[in-house]
Design a protein around this motif. Sequence first.
Motif, PDB file in Angstrom:
ATOM      1  N   LEU A 149       0.807  -1.230   0.000  1.00 53.95           N
ATOM      2  CA  LEU A 149       0.000   0.000   0.000  1.00 53.95           C
ATOM      3  C   LEU A 149       0.840   1.281   0.000  1.00 53.95           C
ATOM      4  O   LEU A 149       0.293   2.378   0.161  1.00 53.95           O
ATOM      5  CB  LEU A 149      -0.940  -0.002   1.210  1.00 53.95           C
ATOM      6  CG  LEU A 149      -1.987  -1.122   1.216  1.00 53.95           C
ATOM      7  CD1 LEU A 149      -2.788  -1.103   2.504  1.00 53.95           C
ATOM      8  CD2 LEU A 149      -2.913  -1.002   0.016  1.00 53.95           C
ATOM      9  N   LYS A 174      -4.330   2.568   8.088  1.00 49.60           N
ATOM     10  CA  LYS A 174      -4.569   3.491   6.977  1.00 49.60           C
ATOM     11  C   LYS A 174      -6.074   3.647   6.788  1.00 49.60           C
ATOM     12  O   LYS A 174      -6.802   2.668   6.649  1.00 49.60           O
ATOM     13  CB  LYS A 174      -3.928   2.948   5.689  1.00 49.60           C
ATOM     14  CG  LYS A 174      -4.220   3.750   4.433  1.00 49.60           C
ATOM     15  CD  LYS A 174      -3.605   5.134   4.454  1.00 49.60           C
ATOM     16  CE  LYS A 174      -3.839   5.870   3.148  1.00 49.60           C
ATOM     17  NZ  LYS A 174      -3.308   7.251   3.172  1.00 49.60           N
ATOM     18  N   LEU A 177      -9.175   4.094   2.376  1.00 50.06           N
ATOM     19  CA  LEU A 177      -8.538   3.436   1.236  1.00 50.06           C
ATOM     20  C   LEU A 177      -9.418   3.587  -0.002  1.00 50.06           C
ATOM     21  O   LEU A 177     -10.647   3.534   0.085  1.00 50.06           O
ATOM     22  CB  LEU A 177      -8.343   1.942   1.525  1.00 50.06           C
ATOM     23  CG  LEU A 177      -7.326   1.541   2.599  1.00 50.06           C
ATOM     24  CD1 LEU A 177      -7.374   0.034   2.799  1.00 50.06           C
ATOM     25  CD2 LEU A 177      -5.925   1.981   2.225  1.00 50.06           C
ATOM     26  N   ASP A 181      -7.146   0.249  -3.823  1.00 47.82           N
ATOM     27  CA  ASP A 181      -6.250  -0.177  -2.741  1.00 47.82           C
ATOM     28  C   ASP A 181      -6.912  -1.205  -1.833  1.00 47.82           C
ATOM     29  O   ASP A 181      -6.255  -2.140  -1.355  1.00 47.82           O
ATOM     30  CB  ASP A 181      -5.810   1.035  -1.915  1.00 47.82           C
ATOM     31  CG  ASP A 181      -4.725   1.844  -2.608  1.00 47.82           C
ATOM     32  OD1 ASP A 181      -4.113   1.311  -3.554  1.00 47.82           O
ATOM     33  OD2 ASP A 181      -4.486   2.998  -2.201  1.00 47.82           O
ATOM     34  N   SER A 182      -8.205  -1.049  -1.594  1.00 44.49           N
ATOM     35  CA  SER A 182      -8.895  -2.013  -0.732  1.00 44.49           C
ATOM     36  C   SER A 182      -8.957  -3.393  -1.388  1.00 44.49           C
ATOM     37  O   SER A 182      -8.775  -4.425  -0.726  1.00 44.49           O
ATOM     38  CB  SER A 182     -10.307  -1.521  -0.401  1.00 44.49           C
ATOM     39  OG  SER A 182     -11.091  -1.409  -1.565  1.00 44.49           O
TER      40      SER A 182
END
Length: 287
Positions: A149, A174, A177, A181-182
């Motif tokens: 990430l 984080k 997201l 990205d998730s």
Amino acid sequence: MPKRKINLENLVEKVTLYEDKESTEKEKRSSLEIEETFFEPIDKDRKPSQEYSKSLIRSFRVVLILFISILTFRMFYLQVIKGEYYKEMASLNKTRREAVPSARGIIYDSKNRILVRNIPSFDLVAIPLNLPKKEEDLDNIILKVCDVLKLNKKEVTQKIKNTHPFSLEEILIKEHLSKEDSLLAEVELSEIPGIKIRTYAQREYQESPYFSHILGYTGKLSKEELETKKEEGYILTDTIGKTGLEKSYEQILRGVYGSKEVEVDSTGKVKQVLSTEDSIPGQSLVL
């Protein structure tokens, strides 16, 4: 019969020599008695290897006794002194209760138009209890998460290592997201123990310069806020009203959290949901 002449000087000399010899013998015998009294007799037939073997056996016995003593004390400490603690930890590794967030209330204007609503959002969180306890393995996980990430390794390490290693409370690694990205995290990090993606509702404010200062905004709890709100059911990864109506009507908008009891494996992954207590959505506001 002729008389034999005796030489007195020779006789005296022989007597003196005899007395000296007797004195020397007595001194030797006395010295030998002292040695036998205070010193162990030396066995001339004893070999050096035999001496070394006996010394080695004695040393081994001492080490063995020490090892058994330490092992016995350790077993007593784990089973008697810390027995209840590890029993509780073992039960937590099987089942646990998780919070089920409630949907935050919507805010409308006087014409029933939406001013604030909820949209899905994704956070990356860590659960310390399920993370490896060996420092090398933990560092490898942190490195993996940061590589996937593109996170700051120093910041992530500080967040994780500043928390109690047996805590069940989620650590926010984080927030917010992106969908990309998730999905990437779900694929790349799904098998890593103690790391998971948490879905929650994020507030979306409609563009309205007239209402922005009135509506306010929400944000993650600070540690200070958590100390005062923990008894009300707030958790570290929660959001709370910071200003405006979001803050003033926090209790109404927030609703009531539910909970669920889940069975997990050794890595903290949920195997099945055992029971559920539904959450109660927050109430909406109309201006």
